[in-house]
Design a protein around this motif. Sequence first.
Motif, PDB file in Angstrom:
ATOM      1  N   PHE A 267      12.736  -1.718   0.234  1.00  0.00           N
ATOM      2  CA  PHE A 267      13.751  -1.536  -0.811  1.00  0.00           C
ATOM      3  C   PHE A 267      13.130  -0.843  -2.030  1.00  0.00           C
ATOM      4  CE2 PHE A 267      15.519  -3.110  -4.811  1.00  0.00           C
ATOM      5  CZ  PHE A 267      16.821  -2.631  -4.698  1.00  0.00           C
ATOM      6  N   HIS A 268      11.989  -1.347  -2.496  1.00  0.00           N
ATOM      7  CA  HIS A 268      11.348  -0.781  -3.688  1.00  0.00           C
ATOM      8  C   HIS A 268      10.833   0.636  -3.447  1.00  0.00           C
ATOM      9  CE1 HIS A 268      11.717  -4.318  -6.122  1.00  0.00           C
ATOM     10  NE2 HIS A 268      11.123  -5.064  -5.208  1.00  0.00           N
ATOM     11  N   TYR A 269      10.386   0.911  -2.239  1.00  0.00           N
ATOM     12  CA  TYR A 269       9.874   2.247  -1.914  1.00  0.00           C
ATOM     13  C   TYR A 269      10.954   3.304  -2.119  1.00  0.00           C
ATOM     14  CZ  TYR A 269       7.446   5.958   0.587  1.00  0.00           C
ATOM     15  OH  TYR A 269       6.840   7.144   0.916  1.00  0.00           O
ATOM     16  N   LYS A 270      12.180   2.964  -1.774  1.00  0.00           N
ATOM     17  CA  LYS A 270      13.292   3.910  -1.917  1.00  0.00           C
ATOM     18  C   LYS A 270      13.612   4.210  -3.378  1.00  0.00           C
ATOM     19  CE  LYS A 270      15.353   2.300   2.367  1.00  0.00           C
ATOM     20  NZ  LYS A 270      16.413   1.472   2.954  1.00  0.00           N
ATOM     21  N   ASN A 271      13.148   3.349  -4.287  1.00  0.00           N
ATOM     22  CA  ASN A 271      13.484   3.497  -5.708  1.00  0.00           C
ATOM     23  C   ASN A 271      12.350   4.046  -6.566  1.00  0.00           C
ATOM     24  OD1 ASN A 271      16.195   2.513  -5.577  1.00  0.00           O
ATOM     25  ND2 ASN A 271      15.354   0.471  -5.262  1.00  0.00           N
ATOM     26  N   ILE A 272      11.311   4.573  -5.966  1.00  0.00           N
ATOM     27  CA  ILE A 272      10.168   5.056  -6.748  1.00  0.00           C
ATOM     28  C   ILE A 272      10.587   6.121  -7.753  1.00  0.00           C
ATOM     29  CG2 ILE A 272       7.983   6.332  -6.636  1.00  0.00           C
ATOM     30  CD1 ILE A 272       7.419   4.849  -3.988  1.00  0.00           C
ATOM     31  N   GLU A 273      11.329   7.104  -7.317  1.00  0.00           N
ATOM     32  CA  GLU A 273      11.745   8.182  -8.229  1.00  0.00           C
ATOM     33  C   GLU A 273      12.587   7.641  -9.382  1.00  0.00           C
ATOM     34  OE1 GLU A 273      11.830   8.527  -4.861  1.00  0.00           O
ATOM     35  OE2 GLU A 273      10.195   9.994  -4.717  1.00  0.00           O
ATOM     36  N   LYS A 274      13.469   6.693  -9.085  1.00  0.00           N
ATOM     37  CA  LYS A 274      14.278   6.074 -10.148  1.00  0.00           C
ATOM     38  C   LYS A 274      13.386   5.327 -11.139  1.00  0.00           C
ATOM     39  CE  LYS A 274      18.428   5.382  -7.372  1.00  0.00           C
ATOM     40  NZ  LYS A 274      19.264   4.395  -6.684  1.00  0.00           N
ATOM     41  N   ASP A 275      12.364   4.626 -10.624  1.00  0.00           N
ATOM     42  CA  ASP A 275      11.447   3.897 -11.508  1.00  0.00           C
ATOM     43  C   ASP A 275      10.656   4.858 -12.395  1.00  0.00           C
ATOM     44  OD1 ASP A 275      12.301   1.481 -10.479  1.00  0.00           O
ATOM     45  OD2 ASP A 275      10.632   1.280  -9.074  1.00  0.00           O
ATOM     46  N   ILE A 276      10.262   6.000 -11.857  1.00  0.00           N
ATOM     47  CA  ILE A 276       9.542   7.003 -12.658  1.00  0.00           C
ATOM     48  C   ILE A 276      10.466   7.558 -13.734  1.00  0.00           C
ATOM     49  CG2 ILE A 276       8.473   9.299 -12.586  1.00  0.00           C
ATOM     50  CD1 ILE A 276       7.306   8.459  -9.818  1.00  0.00           C
ATOM     51  N   GLU A 277      11.710   7.831 -13.391  1.00  0.00           N
ATOM     52  CA  GLU A 277      12.678   8.316 -14.385  1.00  0.00           C
ATOM     53  C   GLU A 277      12.912   7.280 -15.477  1.00  0.00           C
ATOM     54  OE1 GLU A 277      14.161  11.275 -15.127  1.00  0.00           O
ATOM     55  OE2 GLU A 277      12.704  11.968 -13.636  1.00  0.00           O
ATOM     56  N   LYS A 278      13.012   6.002 -15.101  1.00  0.00           N
ATOM     57  CA  LYS A 278      13.182   4.935 -16.101  1.00  0.00           C
ATOM     58  C   LYS A 278      12.010   4.915 -17.070  1.00  0.00           C
ATOM     59  CE  LYS A 278      15.795   1.671 -13.284  1.00  0.00           C
ATOM     60  NZ  LYS A 278      15.730   0.371 -12.594  1.00  0.00           N
ATOM     61  N   LEU A 279      10.798   5.085 -16.543  1.00  0.00           N
ATOM     62  CA  LEU A 279       9.620   5.101 -17.410  1.00  0.00           C
ATOM     63  C   LEU A 279       9.672   6.295 -18.359  1.00  0.00           C
ATOM     64  CD1 LEU A 279       6.825   4.095 -18.320  1.00  0.00           C
ATOM     65  CD2 LEU A 279       5.847   5.488 -16.468  1.00  0.00           C
ATOM     66  N   LYS A 280      10.017   7.461 -17.852  1.00  0.00           N
ATOM     67  CA  LYS A 280      10.121   8.656 -18.705  1.00  0.00           C
ATOM     68  C   LYS A 280      11.126   8.431 -19.822  1.00  0.00           C
ATOM     69  CE  LYS A 280       8.825  12.101 -15.238  1.00  0.00           C
ATOM     70  NZ  LYS A 280       9.307  13.214 -14.391  1.00  0.00           N
TER      71      LYS A 280
ATOM     72  N   TYR B 116       0.814  -1.224   0.000  1.00  0.00           N
ATOM     73  CA  TYR B 116       0.000   0.000   0.000  1.00  0.00           C
ATOM     74  C   TYR B 116       0.848   1.274   0.000  1.00  0.00           C
ATOM     75  CZ  TYR B 116      -2.857   3.815   1.728  1.00  0.00           C
ATOM     76  OH  TYR B 116      -3.453   5.039   1.881  1.00  0.00           O
ATOM     77  N   LYS B 117       1.824   1.384   0.880  1.00  0.00           N
ATOM     78  CA  LYS B 117       2.596   2.624   1.017  1.00  0.00           C
ATOM     79  C   LYS B 117       3.234   3.021  -0.324  1.00  0.00           C
ATOM     80  CE  LYS B 117       6.514   4.541   3.613  1.00  0.00           C
ATOM     81  NZ  LYS B 117       7.553   4.239   4.606  1.00  0.00           N
ATOM     82  N   ARG B 118       3.832   2.064  -0.992  1.00  0.00           N
ATOM     83  CA  ARG B 118       4.479   2.349  -2.282  1.00  0.00           C
ATOM     84  C   ARG B 118       3.441   2.639  -3.364  1.00  0.00           C
ATOM     85  NH1 ARG B 118       7.261  -1.151  -6.606  1.00  0.00           N
ATOM     86  NH2 ARG B 118       6.558  -2.939  -5.405  1.00  0.00           N
ATOM     87  N   ALA B 119       2.408   1.807  -3.418  1.00  0.00           N
ATOM     88  CA  ALA B 119       1.372   1.998  -4.434  1.00  0.00           C
ATOM     89  C   ALA B 119       0.676   3.345  -4.259  1.00  0.00           C
ATOM     90  CB  ALA B 119       0.358   0.857  -4.368  1.00  0.00           C
TER      91      ALA B 119
END
Length: 161
Positions: free
Chosen positions: A142-155, A108-111
């Motif tokens: 671990f995944h929560y810390k990488n949200i911004e990186k995942d958004i950048e990868k998508l962009k 939930y927190k990450r989503a």
Amino acid sequence: MILNILIIILGSNINLLLNDRVSTVINFMNDNHYDDINFELFLTGGNKDNNKEKSEAEKMLDLLNLNETEYYIDDISINTVENFYHINDLIKTKYYEQIIICTSEFHYKRAKKISDYFIENKNVGWILSKEKLSTSYSDENFHYKNIEKDIEKLKNKLELN
């Protein structure tokens, strides 16, 4: 007046978690089945391993009995960021009185953080399934810390297409 409600089920590559999310939605729909509510479903999740196995969304479809329920499938997304990117495409074109997102409690927190980035509709509710693995919360941290990186990868991925 009929209320249009979109229920989004976030996929999982772990069948135990995927099945629990689907069961949670089935129970929710059965408990809230009224003549003035029209449920539509958005099933998310591709095939992370690129093998011949069904996508997460296709597995969900097999578990659901959708006789008259309208549904949408996103079977190309491979993570939660991509899920919400594709969900946003739909909710920009259709109006829903409410959007309900189903995921696991540990997710939930990450989503929620990712959905806040993509979904402008403020009338978003959540239903959370209970099933988890022994490593679910540590994996999510671990995944929560990488949200911004995942958004950048998508962009970056979108710019290449």
